[in-house]
Design a protein around this motif. Sequence first.
Motif, PDB file in Angstrom:
ATOM      1  N   GLU A 136       0.827  -1.210   0.000  1.00 29.04           N
ATOM      2  CA  GLU A 136       0.000   0.000   0.000  1.00 29.04           C
ATOM      3  C   GLU A 136       0.853   1.248   0.000  1.00 29.04           C
ATOM      4  O   GLU A 136       1.893   1.289   0.678  1.00 29.04           O
ATOM      5  CB  GLU A 136      -0.877   0.019   1.250  1.00 29.04           C
ATOM      6  CG  GLU A 136      -2.049  -0.918   1.139  1.00 29.04           C
ATOM      7  CD  GLU A 136      -2.948  -0.774   2.342  1.00 29.04           C
ATOM      8  OE1 GLU A 136      -3.372   0.360   2.637  1.00 29.04           O
ATOM      9  OE2 GLU A 136      -3.174  -1.808   2.994  1.00 29.04           O
ATOM     10  N   ASP A 191       0.160   5.230   0.869  1.00 28.11           N
ATOM     11  CA  ASP A 191      -0.915   6.110   1.340  1.00 28.11           C
ATOM     12  C   ASP A 191      -0.360   7.292   2.123  1.00 28.11           C
ATOM     13  O   ASP A 191       0.843   7.551   2.119  1.00 28.11           O
ATOM     14  CB  ASP A 191      -1.939   5.299   2.164  1.00 28.11           C
ATOM     15  CG  ASP A 191      -1.331   4.653   3.401  1.00 28.11           C
ATOM     16  OD1 ASP A 191      -0.177   4.987   3.761  1.00 28.11           O
ATOM     17  OD2 ASP A 191      -2.002   3.814   4.021  1.00 28.11           O
ATOM     18  N   GLU A 195      -0.364  11.807  -3.964  1.00 30.21           N
ATOM     19  CA  GLU A 195      -1.367  12.346  -4.889  1.00 30.21           C
ATOM     20  C   GLU A 195      -2.585  11.443  -4.902  1.00 30.21           C
ATOM     21  O   GLU A 195      -3.722  11.904  -4.905  1.00 30.21           O
ATOM     22  CB  GLU A 195      -0.772  12.463  -6.298  1.00 30.21           C
ATOM     23  CG  GLU A 195       0.155  13.656  -6.421  1.00 30.21           C
ATOM     24  CD  GLU A 195       0.755  13.769  -7.809  1.00 30.21           C
ATOM     25  OE1 GLU A 195       0.172  13.265  -8.786  1.00 30.21           O
ATOM     26  OE2 GLU A 195       1.850  14.372  -7.897  1.00 30.21           O
ATOM     27  N   GLU A 196      -2.343  10.132  -4.903  1.00 31.27           N
ATOM     28  CA  GLU A 196      -3.449   9.180  -4.907  1.00 31.27           C
ATOM     29  C   GLU A 196      -3.017   7.897  -4.213  1.00 31.27           C
ATOM     30  O   GLU A 196      -1.996   7.313  -4.604  1.00 31.27           O
ATOM     31  CB  GLU A 196      -3.794   8.846  -6.359  1.00 31.27           C
ATOM     32  CG  GLU A 196      -5.181   8.316  -6.523  1.00 31.27           C
ATOM     33  CD  GLU A 196      -5.471   8.097  -8.014  1.00 31.27           C
ATOM     34  OE1 GLU A 196      -6.273   7.207  -8.294  1.00 31.27           O
ATOM     35  OE2 GLU A 196      -4.862   8.791  -8.850  1.00 31.27           O
ATOM     36  N   PRO A 197      -3.751   7.431  -3.194  1.00 30.63           N
ATOM     37  CA  PRO A 197      -3.358   6.172  -2.547  1.00 30.63           C
ATOM     38  C   PRO A 197      -3.449   5.020  -3.561  1.00 30.63           C
ATOM     39  O   PRO A 197      -4.284   5.048  -4.460  1.00 30.63           O
ATOM     40  CB  PRO A 197      -4.400   5.987  -1.439  1.00 30.63           C
ATOM     41  CG  PRO A 197      -5.043   7.315  -1.276  1.00 30.63           C
ATOM     42  CD  PRO A 197      -4.938   8.022  -2.583  1.00 30.63           C
ATOM     43  N   MET A 198      -2.565   4.026  -3.393  1.00 31.41           N
ATOM     44  CA  MET A 198      -2.543   2.892  -4.334  1.00 31.41           C
ATOM     45  C   MET A 198      -2.309   1.603  -3.555  1.00 31.41           C
ATOM     46  O   MET A 198      -1.629   1.612  -2.535  1.00 31.41           O
ATOM     47  CB  MET A 198      -1.340   3.000  -5.287  1.00 31.41           C
ATOM     48  CG  MET A 198      -1.391   4.078  -6.304  1.00 31.41           C
ATOM     49  SD  MET A 198       0.048   3.900  -7.402  1.00 31.41           S
ATOM     50  CE  MET A 198       1.346   4.635  -6.445  1.00 31.41           C
ATOM     51  N   ARG A 208       4.475   9.052  -5.820  1.00 34.52           N
ATOM     52  CA  ARG A 208       4.070  10.457  -6.014  1.00 34.52           C
ATOM     53  C   ARG A 208       3.599  11.129  -4.702  1.00 34.52           C
ATOM     54  O   ARG A 208       2.421  11.470  -4.535  1.00 34.52           O
ATOM     55  CB  ARG A 208       2.994  10.554  -7.102  1.00 34.52           C
ATOM     56  CG  ARG A 208       3.609  10.282  -8.479  1.00 34.52           C
ATOM     57  CD  ARG A 208       2.615  10.433  -9.594  1.00 34.52           C
ATOM     58  NE  ARG A 208       1.658   9.347  -9.605  1.00 34.52           N
ATOM     59  CZ  ARG A 208       0.340   9.484  -9.726  1.00 34.52           C
ATOM     60  NH1 ARG A 208      -0.178  10.680  -9.876  1.00 34.52           N
ATOM     61  NH2 ARG A 208      -0.458   8.444  -9.718  1.00 34.52           N
TER      62      ARG A 208
END
Length: 330
Positions: A117, A119, A123-126, A171
């Motif tokens: 993960e 987080d 910019e965007e959690p993945m 990011r």
Amino acid sequence: MLIKIKRGWELPDSAATPESVFMNRRTLLKGLATGPLLAAGAAMPFAGGLGSALADEEQEDPSAHLYPVEQNPAYTLDRPLTPEDIATTYNNYYEFGSYKEIWQEAQALKIRPWTVEFDGMVEEPMTVAIDDLLAKMPLEERLYRHRCVEAWSIAVPYSGFPLKALVDFARPLGDAKYLVMQTFEDDDVAQGQRQFWYPWPYIEGLTMAEATNELAFIATGYYGKPIPKQNGAPLRLAVPWKYGFKHIKGIVRFSFTDERPVSFWEELAGNEYGFWANVNPDVPHPRWSQANERFYGPDGQERLPTQLYNGYAEQVASLYEGIENELIFM
Ligand code: MTE
């Protein structure tokens, strides 16, 4: 395998190991029946063959075809490599026990499926599957020294990728100041995690400047093969200028934050195992000297002088210029 060492400069592991932190802490936890668990672990028989355990792992690990990878000539050694059978059977991994011979217990860890993960301040959690992540990262081999806070050391070939490549992939937002890493949690396979007096899960942190320094590395391979479970499969941090406890194993999560995290050992004994943990022979641990180390080489154990930043001052000393009122070598 129980490695007996002499007194003198050679610190007995029983005195130096973070286990002694536990022992101190245990005296505070009056009335709790904690002893038998450790005693049972320490008495665990050394059964089975290392060769077969490692062969099983290779069968189970779909990343095996990625190795060996090309060596980066910028990262070489001033000493011979530690034999593979020592580096893979003399370990610290408290999730599997607070003694050195945990390699066999660690085989219970399932490393597929394994997701990672990203987080916090990103910019965007993945959430990314390990093999998808490996396919995106630039793999190379580096030879690194490894210096444990307990005053033993090894020299090993890691395969993996610069941590900076992973940071770029994640990011983070511009105002993120720290990267926090977390180990898996599963007390069915990692019975050490049933020892409730430890602050599980194991976490570690770096400043963003440290995380993006050229030396900071994520190891996914060891000795030209996928990294064994006992050494931190499938993802393990390598920051060779810092003491070994910063080298978090079995990572499942990378979080970006503007608050300095309190790491696993820091929470247990912050006066002995701090956030910075940079190697310095002139700054003793509160309970032992850090001037020398017991190096595990091809000809057995050898006493060597410890070097400032474990010999990596050229690459990292500038990271700590201007930091005041901080114990950067603790
Ligand atoms: N990571 C986790 N999750 N749990 C641990 O107990 N021990 C640390 C570090 N990473 C540890 C960990 C310590 S104290 C050391 S010295 C190194 O792992 C040892 O790495 P090695 O066994 O691969 O030599």
